[in-house]
Design a protein around this motif. Structure first.
Motif, PDB file in Angstrom:
ATOM      1  N   GLN A   1      60.684 -13.348  54.034  1.00 24.91           N
ATOM      2  CA  GLN A   1      60.224 -14.486  54.823  1.00 24.91           C
ATOM      3  C   GLN A   1      61.363 -15.455  55.128  1.00 24.91           C
ATOM      4  OE1 GLN A   1      57.487 -14.945  56.326  1.00 24.91           O
ATOM      5  NE2 GLN A   1      56.077 -13.474  55.411  1.00 24.91           N
ATOM      6  N   LEU A   2      62.251 -15.655  54.164  1.00 30.64           N
ATOM      7  CA  LEU A   2      63.395 -16.530  54.403  1.00 30.64           C
ATOM      8  C   LEU A   2      64.303 -15.961  55.493  1.00 30.64           C
ATOM      9  CD1 LEU A   2      64.309 -17.561  50.745  1.00 30.64           C
ATOM     10  CD2 LEU A   2      63.512 -19.086  52.574  1.00 30.64           C
ATOM     11  N   LYS A   3      64.507 -14.667  55.454  1.00 31.14           N
ATOM     12  CA  LYS A   3      65.323 -14.019  56.489  1.00 31.14           C
ATOM     13  C   LYS A   3      64.689 -14.215  57.857  1.00 31.14           C
ATOM     14  CE  LYS A   3      67.331  -9.542  57.744  1.00 31.14           C
ATOM     15  NZ  LYS A   3      67.466  -8.103  57.357  1.00 31.14           N
ATOM     16  N   ARG A   4      63.398 -14.061  57.896  1.00 28.92           N
ATOM     17  CA  ARG A   4      62.678 -14.246  59.148  1.00 28.92           C
ATOM     18  C   ARG A   4      62.750 -15.700  59.602  1.00 28.92           C
ATOM     19  NH1 ARG A   4      56.204 -13.990  59.506  1.00 28.92           N
ATOM     20  NH2 ARG A   4      55.949 -14.241  61.730  1.00 28.92           N
ATOM     21  N   LEU A   5      62.675 -16.648  58.650  1.00 30.68           N
ATOM     22  CA  LEU A   5      62.758 -18.064  58.984  1.00 30.68           C
ATOM     23  C   LEU A   5      64.124 -18.399  59.567  1.00 30.68           C
ATOM     24  CD1 LEU A   5      61.311 -20.843  58.823  1.00 30.68           C
ATOM     25  CD2 LEU A   5      62.368 -21.141  56.570  1.00 30.68           C
ATOM     26  N   ARG A   6      65.172 -17.862  58.980  1.00 31.06           N
ATOM     27  CA  ARG A   6      66.528 -18.112  59.499  1.00 31.06           C
ATOM     28  C   ARG A   6      66.649 -17.623  60.937  1.00 31.06           C
ATOM     29  NH1 ARG A   6      67.796 -15.444  54.419  1.00 31.06           N
ATOM     30  NH2 ARG A   6      68.142 -17.029  52.807  1.00 31.06           N
ATOM     31  N   LYS A   7      66.105 -16.458  61.197  1.00 26.92           N
ATOM     32  CA  LYS A   7      66.198 -15.885  62.540  1.00 26.92           C
ATOM     33  C   LYS A   7      65.414 -16.714  63.544  1.00 26.92           C
ATOM     34  CE  LYS A   7      65.423 -11.623  65.156  1.00 26.92           C
ATOM     35  NZ  LYS A   7      64.957 -10.209  65.095  1.00 26.92           N
ATOM     36  N   ALA A   8      64.216 -17.152  63.167  1.00 30.06           N
ATOM     37  CA  ALA A   8      63.379 -17.924  64.080  1.00 30.06           C
ATOM     38  C   ALA A   8      63.998 -19.282  64.397  1.00 30.06           C
ATOM     39  CB  ALA A   8      61.985 -18.106  63.499  1.00 30.06           C
ATOM     40  N   LEU A   9      64.513 -19.952  63.360  1.00 30.14           N
ATOM     41  CA  LEU A   9      65.047 -21.302  63.555  1.00 30.14           C
ATOM     42  C   LEU A   9      66.452 -21.300  64.133  1.00 30.14           C
ATOM     43  CD1 LEU A   9      63.921 -23.009  60.206  1.00 30.14           C
ATOM     44  CD2 LEU A   9      62.691 -22.903  62.373  1.00 30.14           C
TER      45      LEU A   9
ATOM     46  N   SER B   1      54.632 -27.015  55.693  1.00 28.92           N
ATOM     47  CA  SER B   1      55.099 -26.371  56.918  1.00 28.92           C
ATOM     48  C   SER B   1      55.542 -27.407  57.943  1.00 28.92           C
ATOM     49  CB  SER B   1      53.999 -25.494  57.508  1.00 28.92           C
ATOM     50  OG  SER B   1      53.631 -24.461  56.627  1.00 28.92           O
ATOM     51  N   THR B   2      54.754 -28.479  58.087  1.00 31.55           N
ATOM     52  CA  THR B   2      55.103 -29.520  59.051  1.00 31.55           C
ATOM     53  C   THR B   2      56.394 -30.218  58.665  1.00 31.55           C
ATOM     54  OG1 THR B   2      52.749 -29.863  59.536  1.00 31.55           O
ATOM     55  CG2 THR B   2      54.266 -31.601  60.186  1.00 31.55           C
ATOM     56  N   ALA B   3      56.561 -30.517  57.360  1.00 29.91           N
ATOM     57  CA  ALA B   3      57.800 -31.156  56.902  1.00 29.91           C
ATOM     58  C   ALA B   3      59.002 -30.250  57.148  1.00 29.91           C
ATOM     59  CB  ALA B   3      57.685 -31.496  55.420  1.00 29.91           C
ATOM     60  N   LEU B   4      58.827 -28.965  56.901  1.00 30.45           N
ATOM     61  CA  LEU B   4      59.913 -28.009  57.130  1.00 30.45           C
ATOM     62  C   LEU B   4      60.289 -27.961  58.610  1.00 30.45           C
ATOM     63  CD1 LEU B   4      60.069 -24.449  55.562  1.00 30.45           C
ATOM     64  CD2 LEU B   4      60.822 -24.877  57.875  1.00 30.45           C
ATOM     65  N   LEU B   5      59.289 -27.910  59.480  1.00 30.44           N
ATOM     66  CA  LEU B   5      59.556 -27.818  60.908  1.00 30.44           C
ATOM     67  C   LEU B   5      60.165 -29.104  61.463  1.00 30.44           C
ATOM     68  CD1 LEU B   5      56.310 -25.951  62.010  1.00 30.44           C
ATOM     69  CD2 LEU B   5      58.616 -25.016  61.910  1.00 30.44           C
ATOM     70  N   ASP B   6      59.723 -30.251  60.949  1.00 33.65           N
ATOM     71  CA  ASP B   6      60.314 -31.521  61.389  1.00 33.65           C
ATOM     72  C   ASP B   6      61.803 -31.567  61.083  1.00 33.65           C
ATOM     73  OD1 ASP B   6      57.930 -32.435  62.369  1.00 33.65           O
ATOM     74  OD2 ASP B   6      57.437 -33.673  60.631  1.00 33.65           O
ATOM     75  N   LEU B   7      62.164 -31.132  59.885  1.00 37.86           N
ATOM     76  CA  LEU B   7      63.566 -31.141  59.485  1.00 37.86           C
ATOM     77  C   LEU B   7      64.363 -30.101  60.271  1.00 37.86           C
ATOM     78  CD1 LEU B   7      65.552 -32.505  57.606  1.00 37.86           C
ATOM     79  CD2 LEU B   7      64.988 -30.836  55.845  1.00 37.86           C
ATOM     80  N   ALA B   8      63.764 -28.928  60.471  1.00 34.76           N
ATOM     81  CA  ALA B   8      64.452 -27.862  61.212  1.00 34.76           C
ATOM     82  C   ALA B   8      64.714 -28.274  62.647  1.00 34.76           C
ATOM     83  CB  ALA B   8      63.623 -26.580  61.164  1.00 34.76           C
ATOM     84  N   ALA B   9      63.777 -29.043  63.250  1.00 34.58           N
ATOM     85  CA  ALA B   9      63.944 -29.451  64.647  1.00 34.58           C
ATOM     86  C   ALA B   9      65.175 -30.319  64.837  1.00 34.58           C
ATOM     87  CB  ALA B   9      62.703 -30.188  65.127  1.00 34.58           C
TER      88      ALA B   9
END
Length: 329
Positions: free
Chosen positions: A303-311, A161-169
């Motif tokens: 969950q992926l759809k939700r992730l796209r919307k959040a990010l 999760s942390t790696a994903l969020l670091d890259l998304a940021a």
């Protein structure tokens, strides 16, 4: 966990020190003596390297404050037994006791008051921010394990999760303002994954909110973590009040949405009971790509759809057999 205990004892004893120095009552000095004794027990039993450095000072302090307490008890006993009815005798004993008592307190103040005091040295060693953060996460992980979280899965979820969020940021047009808080919340929420999905959102939130506030944390941080856990198992983002939580700021809401979406996605990529998969994260042309060698659990598309919307970033999933995590911003 042992460091968290010793840190708490140090903070508690220092607060008792401030009260004793400010008020100076016999009760305040007695409580300080107990606080320093508890600190000594914690480092002596659980942090031998620290104890070797502090042992002499701790023993000196405990002896000095122990004498102060004994003298206070002696005066109370003499007064209660009516052995000092004569005013002259009473004044003589009061003077003698006060003189020795002040000598012991002078020994304490010499070590513990002013620049270069032992409090400053001890806190510089034991309360370093990275050390406090690691100890806090260890205490949260232990509490999560007691409430149904699998330690191996918690560590895996936190790392992914942390790696994903670091890259998304690095890709998102509007990342949360405090990225340090984002990573801290993600790692802590992963430790409580065992609570997610246990009934309705409000029930999960209230269960996660029973987490004791770790040293270095605030009750507000704990509540944001509880919200992220409660929302991580939902089909869609629904961050906000759960009846007992104050309204979130815009940045806090984005933090919770990001953590909940990332945790929910990573959890869906590892089905319950399946071996934990390897995930590769890459970024290209403003798109976040996830490749996994595992079999995603049911509901991963939601969950992926939700992730796209959040990010606010395109996210794609592919099957692969990578060796480790690669994050290429």
């Amino acid at each position: 966990l042992f460091e968290q205990l010793a840190m708490r004892r140090l903070v508690e004893a220092h607060e008792l020190h401030r009260r004793a120095i400010k008020g100076g009552s016999a009760v305040a000095w007695h409580r300080l003596r107990i606080g320093i004794k508890r600190l000594r027990y914690a480092v002596e039993n659980f942090l031998p390297d620290v104890h070797r450095r502090w042992a002499r000072d701790l023993n000196t302090l405990q002896d000095a404050l122990g004498d102060v307490h004994d003298l206070d008890v002696l005066w109370d006993e003499l007064s209660r037994a009516r052995l000092l009815e004569d005013p002259a005798t009473r004044a003589t004993w009061r003077q003698r006791i006060d003189q020795v008592r002040e000598q012991r307190l002078a020994t304490y103040r010499q070590l513990m008051v002013g620049p270069g005091s032992r409090w400053q040295r001890w806190e510089a060693l034991l309360l370093q921010p990275p050390r406090v953060a690691r100890a806090a996460l260890a205490s949260i992980a232990a509490w999560g394990e007691q409430h149904g979280s699998d330690p191996a899965r918690s560590a895996w979820l936190g790392e992914r999760s942390t790696a994903l969020l670091d890259l998304a940021a690095a890709l998102a047009p509007r990342p949360p303002g405090d990225l340090t808080r984002l990573g801290t919340l993600a790692a802590a929420a992963a430790c409580l994954h065992g609570l997610a999905g246990r009934g309705k959102r409000g029930r999960v939130f209230r269960s996660a909110r029973k987490l004791p506030v770790a040293l270095g944390w605030s009750s507000r941080q704990r509540d944001l973590c509880a919200l992220a856990v409660a929302d991580s198992g939902r089909r869609r983002s629904r961050v906000g009040s759960v009846g007992v939580h104050p309204r979130l700021s815009a940045d806090e809401q984005r933090c919770v949405e990001w953590v909940a979406a990332a945790l929910g996605t990573c959890s869906a990529l590892a089905g319950p009971g399946d071996p934990l998969p390897t995930i590769t994260l890459t970024a290209a042309a403003g798109e976040l790509r996830l490749a996994t060698d595992g079999a995603p659990a049911r509901g991963v598309e939601r969950q992926l759809k939700r992730l796209r919307k959040a990010l606010g970033v395109p996210v794609e999933l592919a099957q692969a057999a990578p060796a480790g995590i690669a994050a290429n911003p």
